[in-house]
Design a protein around this motif. Structure first.
Motif, PDB file in Angstrom:
ATOM      1  N   LEU A 199      12.283  -6.513  -4.309  1.00 57.93           N
ATOM      2  CA  LEU A 199      11.614  -7.213  -3.220  1.00 57.93           C
ATOM      3  C   LEU A 199      10.885  -6.215  -2.316  1.00 57.93           C
ATOM      4  CD1 LEU A 199      11.008  -9.862  -1.804  1.00 57.93           C
ATOM      5  CD2 LEU A 199      13.236  -9.679  -0.659  1.00 57.93           C
ATOM      6  N   ALA A 200      11.498  -5.073  -2.060  1.00 58.27           N
ATOM      7  CA  ALA A 200      10.841  -4.034  -1.255  1.00 58.27           C
ATOM      8  C   ALA A 200       9.534  -3.593  -1.914  1.00 58.27           C
ATOM      9  CB  ALA A 200      11.773  -2.842  -1.053  1.00 58.27           C
ATOM     10  N   LYS A 201       9.533  -3.438  -3.229  1.00 55.08           N
ATOM     11  CA  LYS A 201       8.313  -3.045  -3.946  1.00 55.08           C
ATOM     12  C   LYS A 201       7.259  -4.146  -3.898  1.00 55.08           C
ATOM     13  CE  LYS A 201       5.903  -0.488  -6.994  1.00 55.08           C
ATOM     14  NZ  LYS A 201       4.610  -1.097  -7.161  1.00 55.08           N
ATOM     15  N   GLU A 202       7.663  -5.393  -4.050  1.00 52.37           N
ATOM     16  CA  GLU A 202       6.715  -6.518  -3.970  1.00 52.37           C
ATOM     17  C   GLU A 202       6.038  -6.559  -2.597  1.00 52.37           C
ATOM     18  OE1 GLU A 202       5.712  -8.695  -6.239  1.00 52.37           O
ATOM     19  OE2 GLU A 202       7.192  -8.457  -7.835  1.00 52.37           O
ATOM     20  N   VAL A 203       6.820  -6.403  -1.549  1.00 52.16           N
ATOM     21  CA  VAL A 203       6.262  -6.429  -0.193  1.00 52.16           C
ATOM     22  C   VAL A 203       5.386  -5.203   0.027  1.00 52.16           C
ATOM     23  CG1 VAL A 203       6.789  -6.452   2.275  1.00 52.16           C
ATOM     24  CG2 VAL A 203       8.167  -7.833   0.690  1.00 52.16           C
ATOM     25  N   TYR A 204       5.830  -4.053  -0.478  1.00 51.50           N
ATOM     26  CA  TYR A 204       5.015  -2.839  -0.358  1.00 51.50           C
ATOM     27  C   TYR A 204       3.644  -3.051  -1.008  1.00 51.50           C
ATOM     28  CZ  TYR A 204       3.240   1.852  -0.984  1.00 51.50           C
ATOM     29  OH  TYR A 204       2.425   2.948  -0.967  1.00 51.50           O
ATOM     30  N   ASP A 205       3.629  -3.588  -2.209  1.00 51.89           N
ATOM     31  CA  ASP A 205       2.362  -3.815  -2.916  1.00 51.89           C
ATOM     32  C   ASP A 205       1.456  -4.760  -2.127  1.00 51.89           C
ATOM     33  OD1 ASP A 205       3.208  -2.125  -4.944  1.00 51.89           O
ATOM     34  OD2 ASP A 205       3.741  -3.756  -6.320  1.00 51.89           O
ATOM     35  N   PHE A 206       2.033  -5.818  -1.561  1.00 53.27           N
ATOM     36  CA  PHE A 206       1.256  -6.740  -0.727  1.00 53.27           C
ATOM     37  C   PHE A 206       0.617  -5.982   0.441  1.00 53.27           C
ATOM     38  CE2 PHE A 206       0.685  -9.468   2.910  1.00 53.27           C
ATOM     39  CZ  PHE A 206       0.106 -10.613   2.390  1.00 53.27           C
ATOM     40  N   CYS A 207       1.419  -5.165   1.102  1.00 54.03           N
ATOM     41  CA  CYS A 207       0.943  -4.437   2.291  1.00 54.03           C
ATOM     42  C   CYS A 207      -0.063  -3.348   1.931  1.00 54.03           C
ATOM     43  CB  CYS A 207       2.124  -3.823   3.034  1.00 54.03           C
ATOM     44  SG  CYS A 207       3.221  -5.052   3.778  1.00 54.03           S
ATOM     45  N   LYS A 208       0.217  -2.581   0.916  1.00 59.44           N
ATOM     46  CA  LYS A 208      -0.653  -1.464   0.540  1.00 59.44           C
ATOM     47  C   LYS A 208      -2.048  -1.951   0.158  1.00 59.44           C
ATOM     48  CE  LYS A 208      -1.095   2.998  -0.142  1.00 59.44           C
ATOM     49  NZ  LYS A 208      -0.944   3.965   0.947  1.00 59.44           N
ATOM     50  N   ALA A 209      -2.124  -3.149  -0.443  1.00 57.45           N
ATOM     51  CA  ALA A 209      -3.419  -3.718  -0.818  1.00 57.45           C
ATOM     52  C   ALA A 209      -4.255  -4.073   0.410  1.00 57.45           C
ATOM     53  CB  ALA A 209      -3.213  -4.959  -1.691  1.00 57.45           C
ATOM     54  N   ARG A 210      -3.605  -4.226   1.558  1.00 53.89           N
ATOM     55  CA  ARG A 210      -4.299  -4.623   2.781  1.00 53.89           C
ATOM     56  C   ARG A 210      -4.433  -3.505   3.804  1.00 53.89           C
ATOM     57  NH1 ARG A 210      -2.131  -8.310   0.041  1.00 53.89           N
ATOM     58  NH2 ARG A 210      -2.909 -10.439   0.018  1.00 53.89           N
ATOM     59  N   TRP A 211      -3.438  -2.631   3.851  1.00 50.03           N
ATOM     60  CA  TRP A 211      -3.415  -1.579   4.866  1.00 50.03           C
ATOM     61  C   TRP A 211      -3.087  -0.243   4.187  1.00 50.03           C
ATOM     62  CZ3 TRP A 211       0.000  -5.927   5.636  1.00 50.03           C
ATOM     63  CH2 TRP A 211      -0.616  -6.976   6.316  1.00 50.03           C
ATOM     64  N   ALA A 212      -4.077   0.600   4.111  1.00 55.55           N
ATOM     65  CA  ALA A 212      -3.926   1.887   3.417  1.00 55.55           C
ATOM     66  C   ALA A 212      -2.816   2.748   4.023  1.00 55.55           C
ATOM     67  CB  ALA A 212      -5.252   2.647   3.447  1.00 55.55           C
ATOM     68  N   GLU A 213      -2.519   2.526   5.278  1.00 56.91           N
ATOM     69  CA  GLU A 213      -1.503   3.341   5.967  1.00 56.91           C
ATOM     70  C   GLU A 213      -0.071   2.976   5.575  1.00 56.91           C
ATOM     71  OE1 GLU A 213      -5.003   2.417   8.673  1.00 56.91           O
ATOM     72  OE2 GLU A 213      -3.583   1.213   7.546  1.00 56.91           O
ATOM     73  N   THR A 214       0.107   1.928   4.783  1.00 55.38           N
ATOM     74  CA  THR A 214       1.457   1.518   4.383  1.00 55.38           C
ATOM     75  C   THR A 214       2.154   2.679   3.676  1.00 55.38           C
ATOM     76  OG1 THR A 214       0.726  -0.766   4.115  1.00 55.38           O
ATOM     77  CG2 THR A 214       2.804  -0.155   3.062  1.00 55.38           C
TER      78      THR A 214
END
Length: 118
Positions: free
Chosen positions: A86-101
């Protein structure tokens, strides 16, 4: 390096069907999840931010619409929805939108955390 975090909450069920029958997580159960997203930058923007927290609203919307009060096995289409995944799924969602993730942490219980940090 500057770092910011923001916390999000949701409730959902899951079942780890691949575990032995006598394992408690093999049964259908739920958690009150806490998701913490971390963003990092070497420099601040013109407003003095890594990123304005308000810009993270799409994550709250996604969590509320796609994850909250859902069965996560159905959401992700498999029976291995662990906190780590779940942490990886949320990370992927965030990284696609905010490069600073830079990382995402997920808690299922007050004493446990899983983190994805590339």
């Amino acid at each position: 390096m500057y770092r910011i975090t923001k916390e999000f909450h949701f409730s959902a069920s899951h079942q780890l069907c691949h575990l032995p029958e006598d394992h408690p997580c093999a049964r259908l159960h739920g958690h009150n999840y806490i998701v913490e997203v971390e963003l990092a930058a070497a420099d601040l923007d013109a407003n003095g931010f890594v990123r304005d927290y308000r810009e993270l609203k799409p994550l709250k919307t996604w969590i509320d619409d796609a994850l909250d009060h859902r069965h996560l096995n159905e959401v992700f289409g498999h029976d291995m929805v662990t906190s780590e995944r779940l942490a990886k799924e949320v990370y992927d969602f965030c990284k696609a939108r905010w490069a600073e993730t830079s990382a995402v942490r997920v808690s299922e219980t007050p004493k446990t955390w899983a983190e994805y940090r590339p």
